[in-house]
Design an enzyme around this catalytic site. Structure first.
Site, PDB file in Angstrom:
ATOM      1  N   GLY A 214       6.197  -2.628   6.330  1.00  0.00           N
ATOM      2  CA  GLY A 214       7.765  -2.700   6.638  1.00  0.00           C
ATOM      3  C   GLY A 214       8.513  -2.014   7.600  1.00  0.00           C
ATOM      4  O   GLY A 214       8.133  -0.953   7.883  1.00  0.00           O
ATOM      5  N   GLU A 215       9.717  -2.516   7.759  1.00  0.00           N
ATOM      6  CA  GLU A 215      10.751  -1.887   8.518  1.00  0.00           C
ATOM      7  C   GLU A 215      11.858  -1.273   7.542  1.00  0.00           C
ATOM      8  O   GLU A 215      12.439  -2.089   7.192  1.00  0.00           O
ATOM      9  CB  GLU A 215      11.262  -2.851   9.577  1.00  0.00           C
ATOM     10  CG  GLU A 215      12.396  -2.127  10.266  1.00  0.00           C
ATOM     11  CD  GLU A 215      12.243  -0.923  10.943  1.00  0.00           C
ATOM     12  OE1 GLU A 215      11.188  -0.477  11.429  1.00  0.00           O
ATOM     13  OE2 GLU A 215      13.213   0.177  10.534  1.00  0.00           O
TER      14      GLU A 215
ATOM     15  N   ASN B  60      -5.255   3.276  15.493  1.00  0.00           N
ATOM     16  CA  ASN B  60      -6.417   3.242  14.483  1.00  0.00           C
ATOM     17  C   ASN B  60      -6.738   1.687  14.606  1.00  0.00           C
ATOM     18  O   ASN B  60      -5.924   0.720  14.331  1.00  0.00           O
ATOM     19  CB  ASN B  60      -5.526   3.467  13.006  1.00  0.00           C
ATOM     20  CG  ASN B  60      -6.394   4.393  12.379  1.00  0.00           C
ATOM     21  OD1 ASN B  60      -7.509   4.374  12.233  1.00  0.00           O
ATOM     22  ND2 ASN B  60      -5.449   5.180  11.845  1.00  0.00           N
TER      23      ASN B  60
ATOM     24  N   CYS C 141       3.231   8.385   1.632  1.00  0.00           N
ATOM     25  CA  CYS C 141       3.611   7.347   2.699  1.00  0.00           C
ATOM     26  C   CYS C 141       3.771   6.085   2.050  1.00  0.00           C
ATOM     27  O   CYS C 141       2.982   5.737   1.204  1.00  0.00           O
ATOM     28  CB  CYS C 141       2.437   7.459   3.712  1.00  0.00           C
ATOM     29  SG  CYS C 141       2.755   5.964   4.885  1.00  0.00           S
TER      30      CYS C 141
ATOM     31  N   GLU D 172       0.589  -1.113   0.009  1.00  0.00           N
ATOM     32  CA  GLU D 172       0.076  -0.098  -0.043  1.00  0.00           C
ATOM     33  C   GLU D 172       0.761   1.319   0.037  1.00  0.00           C
ATOM     34  O   GLU D 172       1.902   1.323   0.389  1.00  0.00           O
ATOM     35  CB  GLU D 172      -0.853   0.037   1.440  1.00  0.00           C
ATOM     36  CG  GLU D 172      -1.805  -1.169   1.483  1.00  0.00           C
ATOM     37  CD  GLU D 172      -2.302  -1.060   2.760  1.00  0.00           C
ATOM     38  OE1 GLU D 172      -2.931  -2.156   3.166  1.00  0.00           O
ATOM     39  OE2 GLU D 172      -1.904  -0.398   3.879  1.00  0.00           O
TER      40      GLU D 172
ATOM     41  N   CYS E 174      -0.151  -3.781  15.199  1.00  0.00           N
ATOM     42  CA  CYS E 174       0.112  -3.306  13.633  1.00  0.00           C
ATOM     43  C   CYS E 174      -0.579  -4.230  12.909  1.00  0.00           C
ATOM     44  O   CYS E 174      -0.025  -5.488  12.857  1.00  0.00           O
ATOM     45  CB  CYS E 174       1.564  -2.938  13.393  1.00  0.00           C
ATOM     46  SG  CYS E 174       1.662  -2.295  11.700  1.00  0.00           S
TER      47      CYS E 174
ATOM     48  N   CYS F 224       6.107  -7.235   7.523  1.00  0.00           N
ATOM     49  CA  CYS F 224       7.109  -6.808   8.233  1.00  0.00           C
ATOM     50  C   CYS F 224       7.221  -7.814   9.388  1.00  0.00           C
ATOM     51  O   CYS F 224       6.686  -8.578   9.841  1.00  0.00           O
ATOM     52  CB  CYS F 224       6.457  -5.545   9.198  1.00  0.00           C
ATOM     53  SG  CYS F 224       7.578  -4.738  10.167  1.00  0.00           S
TER      54      CYS F 224
ATOM     55  N   HIS G 150       6.269   3.808  21.663  1.00  0.00           N
ATOM     56  CA  HIS G 150       5.208   3.375  22.123  1.00  0.00           C
ATOM     57  C   HIS G 150       5.212   3.097  23.634  1.00  0.00           C
ATOM     58  O   HIS G 150       4.133   2.770  24.312  1.00  0.00           O
ATOM     59  CB  HIS G 150       4.588   2.298  21.247  1.00  0.00           C
ATOM     60  CG  HIS G 150       4.810   2.613  19.841  1.00  0.00           C
ATOM     61  ND1 HIS G 150       4.495   3.596  19.232  1.00  0.00           N
ATOM     62  CD2 HIS G 150       5.383   1.588  18.697  1.00  0.00           C
ATOM     63  CE1 HIS G 150       4.678   3.473  18.023  1.00  0.00           C
ATOM     64  NE2 HIS G 150       5.038   2.282  17.682  1.00  0.00           N
TER      65      HIS G 150
ATOM     66  N   CYS H 136       5.292  -5.861  15.655  1.00  0.00           N
ATOM     67  CA  CYS H 136       4.397  -4.996  16.831  1.00  0.00           C
ATOM     68  C   CYS H 136       2.945  -5.509  16.983  1.00  0.00           C
ATOM     69  O   CYS H 136       2.323  -5.805  15.863  1.00  0.00           O
ATOM     70  CB  CYS H 136       4.389  -3.453  16.307  1.00  0.00           C
ATOM     71  SG  CYS H 136       6.224  -2.875  15.963  1.00  0.00           S
TER      72      CYS H 136
ATOM     73  N   CYS I   2      -1.508   2.042   8.096  1.00  0.00           N
ATOM     74  CA  CYS I   2      -0.733   0.908   7.193  1.00  0.00           C
ATOM     75  C   CYS I   2      -1.103  -0.582   7.395  1.00  0.00           C
ATOM     76  O   CYS I   2      -1.553  -0.761   8.438  1.00  0.00           O
ATOM     77  CB  CYS I   2       0.682   1.282   7.532  1.00  0.00           C
ATOM     78  SG  CYS I   2       1.353   0.508   9.065  1.00  0.00           S
TER      79      CYS I   2
HETATM   80  N1  SAH Z   1       8.378   0.073  10.984  1.00  0.00           N
HETATM   81  C1  SAH Z   1       8.461   1.322  10.946  1.00  0.00           C
HETATM   82  C2  SAH Z   1       7.830   2.166  10.022  1.00  0.00           C
HETATM   83  C3  SAH Z   1       6.363   1.621   9.493  1.00  0.00           C
HETATM   84  S1  SAH Z   1       5.008   1.907  10.752  1.00  0.00           S
HETATM   85  C4  SAH Z   1       8.196   1.728  12.229  1.00  0.00           C
HETATM   86  O1  SAH Z   1       7.876   0.861  13.269  1.00  0.00           O
HETATM   87  O2  SAH Z   1       8.206   2.979  12.768  1.00  0.00           O
HETATM   88  C5  SAH Z   1       4.734   3.607  11.089  1.00  0.00           C
HETATM   89  C6  SAH Z   1       4.152   4.025  12.210  1.00  0.00           C
HETATM   90  O3  SAH Z   1       2.664   3.574  12.484  1.00  0.00           O
HETATM   91  C7  SAH Z   1       4.807   3.260  13.520  1.00  0.00           C
HETATM   92  O4  SAH Z   1       4.952   4.167  14.532  1.00  0.00           O
HETATM   93  C8  SAH Z   1       3.783   2.317  14.034  1.00  0.00           C
HETATM   94  O5  SAH Z   1       3.898   1.804  15.142  1.00  0.00           O
HETATM   95  C9  SAH Z   1       2.560   2.797  13.550  1.00  0.00           C
HETATM   96  N2  SAH Z   1       1.188   2.038  13.521  1.00  0.00           N
HETATM   97  C10 SAH Z   1       0.973   0.798  13.164  1.00  0.00           C
HETATM   98  N3  SAH Z   1       0.097   0.296  12.958  1.00  0.00           N
HETATM   99  C11 SAH Z   1      -0.952   1.361  13.638  1.00  0.00           C
HETATM  100  C12 SAH Z   1      -2.286   1.377  14.009  1.00  0.00           C
HETATM  101  N4  SAH Z   1      -2.923   0.379  13.877  1.00  0.00           N
HETATM  102  N5  SAH Z   1      -2.638   2.603  14.573  1.00  0.00           N
HETATM  103  C13 SAH Z   1      -1.798   3.664  14.814  1.00  0.00           C
HETATM  104  N6  SAH Z   1      -0.431   3.543  14.217  1.00  0.00           N
HETATM  105  C14 SAH Z   1       0.047   2.493  13.737  1.00  0.00           C
END
Ligand code: SAH
Length: 351
Positions: free
Chosen positions: A166-167, A297, A110, A89, A124, A117, A223, A121, A340
């Site tokens: 992804g990271e 979200n 974005c 995406e 996510c 990934c 976080h 987390c 994402c």
């Molecule tokens: N892997 C990287 C970049 C991708 S995620 C990272 O961890 O930063 C980008 C951001 O969106 C991260 O801070 C992640 O924790 C957050 N994120 C992921 N899922 C989410 C959700 N459901 N609601 C809000 N933020 C979210």
């Protein structure tokens, strides 16, 4: 067939073998980026013979648009299907309000760096099924071009955030050349100051970026401000630990001189209490950083809650009163599942 967006490095050599001057590589790149050409046929200042040879050798596009959604606030999201059927995406975010149109308007994209990934987390959507593979440089550039194509001719992409699936720091070898293409003044011309890489916090990769390219904005996803909770939310923390993440972020700050951003996804009743806010204040310890608070979200099937408005405001007040620079990420495109990994999952579930 080789992907042209992945072959910018070798294009001069290929042209030379065709008896063409190497500088045409720049012209071809310019056609694709600044001039938004969608085919070799559109590159009208190249000879017919060269266009035919390019056509026979390279493909410009390797993705197809599996889904295109547009929200009322102008946010647009593309679900792209890759050559191997995998899906990623990318999102276009439009600045809203008076004067927010035409040249100079803020148009942020974005983009994703991997399919899936590996970071895991727990809240996510992107990592629920692990990582499938890294994106190629060409696939990263293709996201930029597909999103740019959504803009009218007088608007351009202004900012990039690598915050999609992804990271990014686990795929630096392919990401860095794509970002170099994004900056080319004859191409997309996006200033490095307007490019942000978001990471879960991988110290060796942060150090590599600090040595090789300390030019981008770095956003570190925290976080939680204590190891016990962070390891529950961000499992890779177990082997790393917050102290190492903060030390690496500080080294990047020293190398780059750019203000750091820390991201904090606010999860209802999990990391949003006054104690959590105080512990974040003390972790930051007076660093001149920006804290980007992202209200969770919700993701279908995951047992996490959005924070209540009262809890969220209390959390933010504590940070602000302590002098922390706070930014709350506004919800954009929530109705099109712009967070994402969400659209990909919906599509996976539906198919
Ligand atoms: N892997 C990287 C970049 C991708 S995620 C990272 O961890 O930063 C980008 C951001 O969106 C991260 O801070 C992640 O924790 C957050 N994120 C992921 N899922 C989410 C959700 N459901 N609601 C809000 N933020 C979210």
């Amino acid at each position: 067939m080789p992907h042209l967006l992945d072959a910018f490095d070798t294009l001069p050599e290929w042209l030379a073998a065709q008896g063409q001057p190497a500088w045409r590589a720049k012209a071809i790149r310019r056609w694709l980026t600044a001039a938004r050409a969608e085919s070799f046929a559109a590159m009208t200042d190249l000879s017919k013979g060269l266009r035919a040879a390019l056509e026979a050798e390279f493909q410009i596009w390797t993705t197809s648009i599996a889904k295109h959604t547009r929200a009322d606030d102008g946010t647009e999201k593309l679900l792209l299907e890759l050559h191997d059927g995998q899906r990623i995406e990318c999102v276009l975010l439009r600045e809203q309000g008076p004067g927010a149109e035409g040249a100079g308007a803020r148009r942020t994209v974005c983009i994703s760096s991997q399919v899936g990934c590996a970071m895991g987390c727990v809240f996510c959507a992107s990592g629920l099924d692990g990582v499938v593979r890294n994106l190629t440089t060409g696939e990263i550039i293709e996201q930029l071009l597909r999103l740019q194509a959504l803009l009218p001719a007088d608007e351009r992409l202004s900012h990039i955030v690598v915050m999609g699936m992804g990271e990014p720091l686990a795929n630096l070898d392919r990401l860095l050349p794509a970002l170099a293409t994004a900056q080319d003044p004859d191409g997309l011309g996006i200033s490095q100051r307007r490019i942000t890489i978001s990471t879960v916090g991988l110290p060796p990769a942060i150090d590599r970026l600090a040595v090789e390219h300390p030019v981008y904005n770095l956003a570190v996803s925290l976080h939680a401000a204590d190891d016990e909770l962070r390891t529950r939310l961000v499992p890779v923390n177990k082997a790393i630990g917050l102290a190492e993440v903060m030390a690496a972020a500080d080294r990047y700050w020293e190398a780059s001189g750019r203000r750091l951003t820390f991201e904090y996804v606010l999860l209802g009743k999990l990391n949003d209490s006054p104690e959590h806010a105080h512990s974040l204040v003390s972790l930051l310890g007076g660093r001149a950083a920006l804290v980007n608070v992202i209200p969770y979200n919700s993701v279908a099937g995951l047992p996490f809650e959005e924070p209540t408005q009262t809890d969220r405001e209390r959390f933010l007040d504590i940070l602000r009163e302590a002098g922390v620079n706070v930014h709350v990420r506004r919800r954009k495109g929530a109705r099109i599942d712009a967070a994402c990994g969400q659209l990909r999952r919906l599509a996976v579930t539906a198919s």
